[in-house]
Design a protein around this motif. Sequence first.
Motif, mmCIF file in Angstrom:
data_model
loop_
_atom_site.group_PDB
_atom_site.id
_atom_site.type_symbol
_atom_site.label_atom_id
_atom_site.label_comp_id
_atom_site.label_asym_id
_atom_site.label_seq_id
_atom_site.Cartn_x
_atom_site.Cartn_y
_atom_site.Cartn_z
ATOM 1 N N ARG A 92 51.367 40.929 41.407
ATOM 2 C CA ARG A 92 49.993 40.769 41.865
ATOM 3 C C ARG A 92 49.148 41.978 41.489
ATOM 4 O O ARG A 92 47.935 41.895 41.407
ATOM 5 C CB ARG A 92 49.971 40.571 43.391
ATOM 6 N N ARG A 143 44.332 36.919 41.789
ATOM 7 C CA ARG A 143 44.846 36.670 43.144
ATOM 8 C C ARG A 143 46.142 35.863 43.117
ATOM 9 O O ARG A 143 46.717 35.567 44.154
ATOM 10 C CB ARG A 143 43.789 35.927 43.971
ATOM 11 N N ARG A 205 35.866 33.944 46.506
ATOM 12 C CA ARG A 205 36.535 35.258 46.567
ATOM 13 C C ARG A 205 36.890 35.633 47.999
ATOM 14 O O ARG A 205 37.916 36.287 48.253
ATOM 15 C CB ARG A 205 35.629 36.338 45.987
#
Length: 222
Positions: A92, A143, A205
Motif C-alpha cells: 500500500r 488506496r 477520496r
Amino acid sequence: MIALLAAADVFVPDGDEARRWAQEELAKAEYQAAKPNWFDQLAADIAEWFFGLFNGDGTGAVAPFALTLITIVVVAAIVVALLVWGRPRASRGTPRRGDLLGERDDRTAAQLRADAERSARQGEWDAAVVLRFRALARGLLERDLIDPAPGATAQSIAREAAVPLPGSSAALHDAATLFDSVRYLGASAGESDYRTLAAADDAIRSTSPLLSAPTHGEGVPA
C-alpha cells in the motif's frame, strides 16, 4: 574321458578356497573404490528410518501418528505465516505506476489533481476533466481498492471501484461517462462538468471502503 574329468576336478576349489578367492578379488582397488563410505551409509540409514515412519509393517500406530503430526505442523506453519504477513499483495505504501486508462502515466494522484487544477485555471476544461478522472483512478489504485487489467476502460474501473465503494457507484459511473465523452467521443466539457467531477473525486477520496482487501474486478480491454 575319465582322465579329462579327473583333470577338471583339480580346478574346482573347496569352500574355504572359494571364500579366500572371493576375499582376494573384493580386496582389489576397483571394488574398494565403489564401496559406500560412512556418509553414504549414514544417509541411507536416515532415509530408511524416515520412510519407515510411514510404513505400516511392524510399526503399529507410529506411521499414522507421524503422518498426522507432520501434516498438523505444516498446516499450522502456513496459517501462522498468513496471520503474520497476510496474503501476498502489492504494497500500500508504494503506488503502482504504469499504464493508466490506455496510456503510460507515472504521475501520482496528487500530481494529476494539481495538473487538472492548473488546466482549470487556464480555462482548459477538456484537459482538466481528463486529468481529474485520471487522478480519481490513480487514487483508487493508491488506496489498493482496484486492480484493473492492462488496458482497462474508465467504465470497468468504475464498476470495479463500486464494489468496495457501493455508495459512490452512481458518481463513479457518471465520472467515467464524462471522461469517455470528452476523451473519446469529442464532446466539449465546461466548468460545471469539471467542478462536478472534482467534487465527486473529493467525496470518493473521503469515503471509507466496505472491504479492507482489494477487489479484483474484471477489466475490460480498451
